[in-house]
Design an enzyme around this catalytic site. Structure first.
Site, PDB file in Angstrom:
ATOM      1  N   VAL A  15      -2.548  12.248  -4.194  1.00 22.45           N
ATOM      2  CA  VAL A  15      -2.460  11.039  -5.075  1.00 22.45           C
ATOM      3  C   VAL A  15      -3.475  10.752  -5.974  1.00 22.45           C
ATOM      4  CG1 VAL A  15      -2.141   8.623  -5.125  1.00 22.45           C
ATOM      5  CG2 VAL A  15      -0.851   9.890  -3.046  1.00 22.45           C
ATOM      6  N   LYS A 107      -2.659   1.017   3.126  1.00 23.81           N
ATOM      7  CA  LYS A 107      -1.860  -0.073   3.882  1.00 23.81           C
ATOM      8  C   LYS A 107      -2.724  -0.287   5.207  1.00 23.81           C
ATOM      9  CE  LYS A 107       0.873   4.093   4.409  1.00 23.81           C
ATOM     10  NZ  LYS A 107       0.315   4.797   3.146  1.00 23.81           N
ATOM     11  N   VAL A 134       2.850  -0.064  -0.216  1.00 25.68           N
ATOM     12  CA  VAL A 134       4.063  -0.310   0.406  1.00 25.68           C
ATOM     13  C   VAL A 134       5.405   0.534  -0.370  1.00 25.68           C
ATOM     14  CG1 VAL A 134       5.574  -2.408   1.056  1.00 25.68           C
ATOM     15  CG2 VAL A 134       3.240  -2.473   1.107  1.00 25.68           C
ATOM     16  N   ILE A 138       8.394   1.970  -5.425  1.00 26.18           N
ATOM     17  CA  ILE A 138       9.296   0.872  -5.557  1.00 26.18           C
ATOM     18  C   ILE A 138       8.305  -0.442  -5.993  1.00 26.18           C
ATOM     19  CG2 ILE A 138      10.877  -0.549  -4.641  1.00 26.18           C
ATOM     20  CD1 ILE A 138      11.377   1.600  -2.506  1.00 26.18           C
ATOM     21  N   GLY A 189       5.771  19.551   7.071  1.00 27.76           N
ATOM     22  CA  GLY A 189       4.731  18.813   6.711  1.00 27.76           C
ATOM     23  C   GLY A 189       4.585  17.283   6.160  1.00 27.76           C
ATOM     24  N   GLU A 192       2.104  12.576   9.706  1.00 26.78           N
ATOM     25  CA  GLU A 192       0.750  12.290   9.396  1.00 26.78           C
ATOM     26  C   GLU A 192       0.105  13.372  10.504  1.00 26.78           C
ATOM     27  OE1 GLU A 192      -0.614   9.682   7.845  1.00 26.78           O
ATOM     28  OE2 GLU A 192       0.892   8.604   6.874  1.00 26.78           O
ATOM     29  N   ASP A 203       2.696   2.663  10.778  1.00 25.12           N
ATOM     30  CA  ASP A 203       2.688   3.019   9.320  1.00 25.12           C
ATOM     31  C   ASP A 203       3.662   1.922   8.461  1.00 25.12           C
ATOM     32  OD1 ASP A 203       2.411   4.474   6.487  1.00 25.12           O
ATOM     33  OD2 ASP A 203       4.332   4.520   6.947  1.00 25.12           O
ATOM     34  N   LYS A 207       2.834  -1.770   6.680  1.00 23.92           N
ATOM     35  CA  LYS A 207       3.622  -2.277   5.293  1.00 23.92           C
ATOM     36  C   LYS A 207       4.463  -3.600   5.429  1.00 23.92           C
ATOM     37  CE  LYS A 207       4.092   2.550   4.193  1.00 23.92           C
ATOM     38  NZ  LYS A 207       5.070   4.019   4.312  1.00 23.92           N
TER      39      LYS A 207
END
Lengths: 428, 428
Positions: A15, A107, A134, A138, A189, A192, A203, A207
């Site tokens: 990212v 998060k 989150v 979106i 992959g 996590e 996870d 969120k």
């Protein structure tokens, strides 16, 4: 044009590298849209020498993200390291403490320390934004905090872990067992490092806790999320739910009730024909219900370099445009500490069991349900070759307590060939 | 808490009355979320004496919306009168000219005068917001302008006229003819006073032109929208499209191409299994595709008191929170005048015709397609009792020009029992 907005980015994984690429490649687009030049001045990551496919030589390097967060020449600290505590939290606190704005995709950190960080941001006049935390690309935090701000929210729901949805979709479409689909996701992959974060619902639970805080104006309460992973979902459940017109999803649901804030992240049945039921593969979906707007559904990629970087950029551009909103949509001190609803809102349930093939077996099960005040909507007994018969029951609305009472009573009748599986049917 | 934000509302129809109700009933919620008290100081409407189910005696009354727009005590002029010109435009101009912010639900006004008004707003340092003008309660303007601002948008699509979607859904589900479904929608009060605004695609075309402006940074160009209504869609088309796995929707599509800006609002086929294909009844859906984020789908109520008022409130609250963004996401003078793409991007097409029942008929049709360079993906001839056979063809990707050439050639062969119907299949 105003002063440039100067970013310091900590964390250069997929990212982080994606954000660097966009800021560099779309400099003109970002500047025209915000009226300011957006520049990266410094970066930080664990390993300086790793090849990330992006040129970093224009930027100052900091080994210590806290030092990066405190740099005089950084206006916005972009936290993309991850981890609920440790360097991410230390650096975020340092940045806010220095009055700098923060954009994060983290998060876990916000689910555990959101209230403290939001309060710090308010005190220092800084903003802390987390669209990327989150449902990936979106823009749901924005929709909830801003676009739908005129609504009293009654319920917010979402399929927010693409890996779990991928596993459930593959079980259904390819007839894989949970173990096989899990192994496939692992090979690709998708999981996590600690897979329990995905398949245990943690996870997605993080969120949900963040969405609930904005929706209901409450202090983030991850500990109040009732978590149940997908590990116990069997291929039989998926097939038999389909036979009744449902799909099984790891669905997060938050609603404010007379008994307090209800937050659940658990496998649920939803109608096949609903938008949630039609969501296959790694895609995410969030459903928001407000008193004025009715139901809003948002769907898109929940992870990956591009979608997550898109969300980070949206936050950065908001800051460049001068948007100043408290982290969870109102001042942190004004957030209420919600009571946790210990009892879930009544719902229909799906019950699957195996009954010993002897006279009166079904009657005993039906009696157990009736004694607990539960009425049956639909029941099916399937053909069978061994000595136990698969039985499926869809109840009318009932409480989980009544259901547990009925299951307890059934187990004393001696007609069960297996422990019954009970899954909530969420009305959507 | 800062100074109150004072609203002047012009237009007290369903939406206007809805806004009054929310501002009054949710005063605390709005104040906590924005940090300012939001107050209505004055209103205007055609008829002062009409009972609208809301108390108006607390507010000053203006017979003239222009006078309302200019009042010293109004910070934000809320325009809910409608109409592309006349009082709505005059009052909006007056408000902006006086440096006041404007919130409007008026798609027609913006589709025709958006550039002029946006430029005026920029010059005066005012903001002009219009979330309610497109897709009702769905916060799509916000998503496109802000949340996805880091993306180059490649395509934006939408089903944005609930009445048309209702008519098409009823034709399919109840087997009604277009005329019957139209009459039903009329009885239910779903149609505009001039129904051509709905079924002719004009209303949805206005919305598309607004989305395209933000998506591509171009001057709003409603004249550049190629409009085609739903009046020619027959029940046969709906049934036979379904047989091939498609649904027919009045779909707006805007994309930037090498040949200029392409804007189309026309009945299209979309796969039954796509989110657009699954959209039934009066609901709206907007699909946004960006280079980083991929595909984002947003769904919700496209009209009605609550959803529209929710969008108006979102804009008002943004202003209360200090958000200042140019109308179409960048300064009006920086918007480009896009060339209109006169040729649509190639696509597969659906062709329906009746062939005279004589030897070689199908071969002649196939030859006409082949001669125009069009290859056939699927073809079906249906059983028939009269002397013409229904034939359906799904082509591979081709241009509309090539298709028109083929249809022209077919009509000279003497084997057609009716004019062929051609509908684009939009890949979603």
């Amino acid at each position: 044009m105003s002063e440039p907005l100067r970013l310091g980015i900590a964390g250069l994984g997929t990212v982080g590298a994606g954000v660097v690429k966009i800021v560099r490649q779309k400099a003109n687009l970002l500047a025209t849209r915000t009226g300011r030049s957006i520049q990266i001045v410094a970066v930080s990551a664990r390993n300086r020498d790793k090849d990330r496919g992006v040129r970093l030589t224009d930027f100052a390097w900091e080994d210590d993200p806290v030092a990066l967060a405190r740099r005089e020449d950084v206006d916005v600290f972009v936290e993309l390291m991850g981890g609920s505590d440790g360097p991410a939290k230390a650096a975020t606190q340092a940045a806010l403490d220095a009055g700098k704005d923060v954009v994060t995709a983290n998060k876990a950190m916000l689910a555990h320390h959101g209230q403290m960080l939001a309060q710090l941001a308010d005190e220092k006049g800084a903003v802390l934004r987390f669209e990327a935390a989150v449902a990936g690309g979106i823009p749901v935090i924005k929709a909830l905090t801003e676009g739908l701000a005129g609504n009293e929210i009654s319920r917010v729901m979402g399929v927010m872990n693409g890996t779990c949805n991928y596993i459930l979709t593959r079980m259904e479409s390819a007839g894989l067992t949970y173990g096989q689909a899990f192994a496939e996701a692992d090979d690709l992959g998708y999981l996590e490092a600690d897979p329990e974060l995905d398949v245990g619902g943690i996870d997605a639970g993080h969120k949900l806790a963040l969405l609930a805080s904005i929706a209901f104006g409450t202090v983030v309460d991850f500990a109040g999320v009732r978590l149940e992973g997908i590990g116990k979902v069997s291929i039989d459940d998926i097939r038999q739910a389909a036979d009744m017109g449902y799909k099984i999803k790891l669905l997060g649901v938050a609603r404010m009730t007379g008994r307090g804030l209800e937050q659940r992240m658990a496998p649920c049945l939803v109608p096949q024909t609903s938008p949630l039921g039609q969501l296959d593969g790694g895609t995410n979906m969030v459903v928001i219900e407000g008193d004025s707007v009715g139901q809003i559904v948002m769907r898109g990629a929940g992870a990956g370099e591009g979608p997550t970087a898109s969300a980070v950029l949206g936050d950065v551009m908001d800051i460049a445009r001068g948007l100043r909103i408290s982290t969870f949509g109102k001042p942190a001190v004004a957030l209420n500490k919600a009571q946790t609803a210990t009892v879930a809102t009544p719902a229909p349930y799906y019950l699957r069991m195996r009954l010993l093939d002897k006279p009166g077996a079904l009657a005993k099960v039906a009696t157990a349900l009736g004694d607990a005040g539960i009425s049956i909507n639909r029941m099916r007994q399937y053909d069978h070759t061994d000595d136990t018969a698969p039985v499926l029951i869809v109840t009318h609305k009932t409480t989980r307590d009544a259901l547990d009472q009925a299951i307890g009573a059934m187990s004393t009748t001696g007609v069960l060939g297996s422990d019954p599986v009970a899954l909530r049917i969420e009305e959507v």
